[in-house]
Design a protein around this motif. Structure first.
Motif, PDB file in Angstrom:
ATOM      1  N   ARG A 168       0.836  -1.208   0.000  1.00 31.44           N
ATOM      2  CA  ARG A 168       0.000   0.000   0.000  1.00 31.44           C
ATOM      3  C   ARG A 168       0.867   1.254   0.000  1.00 31.44           C
ATOM      4  O   ARG A 168       0.599   2.217  -0.710  1.00 31.44           O
ATOM      5  CB  ARG A 168      -0.948   0.003   1.197  1.00 31.44           C
ATOM      6  N   HIS A 187       2.306   1.789  -3.464  1.00 29.92           N
ATOM      7  CA  HIS A 187       1.292   2.318  -4.377  1.00 29.92           C
ATOM      8  C   HIS A 187       1.012   3.794  -4.104  1.00 29.92           C
ATOM      9  O   HIS A 187       0.833   4.578  -5.031  1.00 29.92           O
ATOM     10  CB  HIS A 187       0.006   1.492  -4.302  1.00 29.92           C
ATOM     11  N   ARG A 188       0.995   4.192  -2.826  1.00 29.90           N
ATOM     12  CA  ARG A 188       0.805   5.610  -2.481  1.00 29.90           C
ATOM     13  C   ARG A 188       1.963   6.447  -3.005  1.00 29.90           C
ATOM     14  O   ARG A 188       1.763   7.532  -3.537  1.00 29.90           O
ATOM     15  CB  ARG A 188       0.670   5.782  -0.965  1.00 29.90           C
TER      16      ARG A 188
END
Length: 162
Positions: free
Chosen positions: A7, A10-11
């Motif tokens: 995550r 991806h951020r």
């Protein structure tokens, strides 16, 4: 890779693409903007053109052109390694400071040249526009050193954790 790391990755990718889009909207070419944002996340030793191309999903040739642009703009540097045929690229330390500092003499000279244009303008609106633009560049020439000095103090405070 854990779900949390995935995550976070991806951020970071989304933030880099949004940052590149903002730089592009401000007038920087798209590929150099993307490469610049990718270099922000590069390790201390930099990244190869192939690594940047893979990260961005583009050709190494596209990265090569973008890196040349960033080198010309004094934002990135090429690092040659005697034990490798592949050059690595990284951002200069304090990239924006260097870019802004190198442009300081340009502001004063642009103001002088624009004044000359305004002096020769046969239209009041054109002369006023020129004087306004020249005034802006004089303001930037005067204030930029002060802003950069202020930033130095702010950066030191941030580094000390204040």
């Amino acid at each position: 890779m854990t779900a949390s790391e995935d995550r976070g990755r991806h951020r970071a990718i989304a933030a880099a693409e949004e940052g590149a889009a903002m730089l592009t909207a401000a007038g920087m070419p798209r590929m150099p903007s993307r490469v610049l944002m990718a270099l922000v996340a590069s390790p201390a030793e930099g990244s190869t053109a192939a690594e940047l191309a893979e990260r961005l999903g583009v050709s190494a040739a596209a990265v090569s052109g973008a890196v040349r642009y960033l080198q010309t703009a004094r934002m990135a540097q090429r690092i040659s390694s005697p034990d490798s045929r592949r050059d690595r690229y990284r951002l200069f330390d304090d990239t924006w400071h260097a870019v802004l500092t190198s442009g300081l003499p340009i502001y004063s000279r642009l103001a002088e040249l624009i004044d000359e244009i305004a002096d020769d303008a046969h239209d009041d609106a054109a002369a006023a526009r020129g004087r306004d633009m020249a005034g802006f560049f004089r303001f930037m020439a005067a204030r930029m050193p002060e802003l950069l000095e202020e930033w130095e103090g702010e950066r030191e405070a941030l580094r000390r954790g204040e």
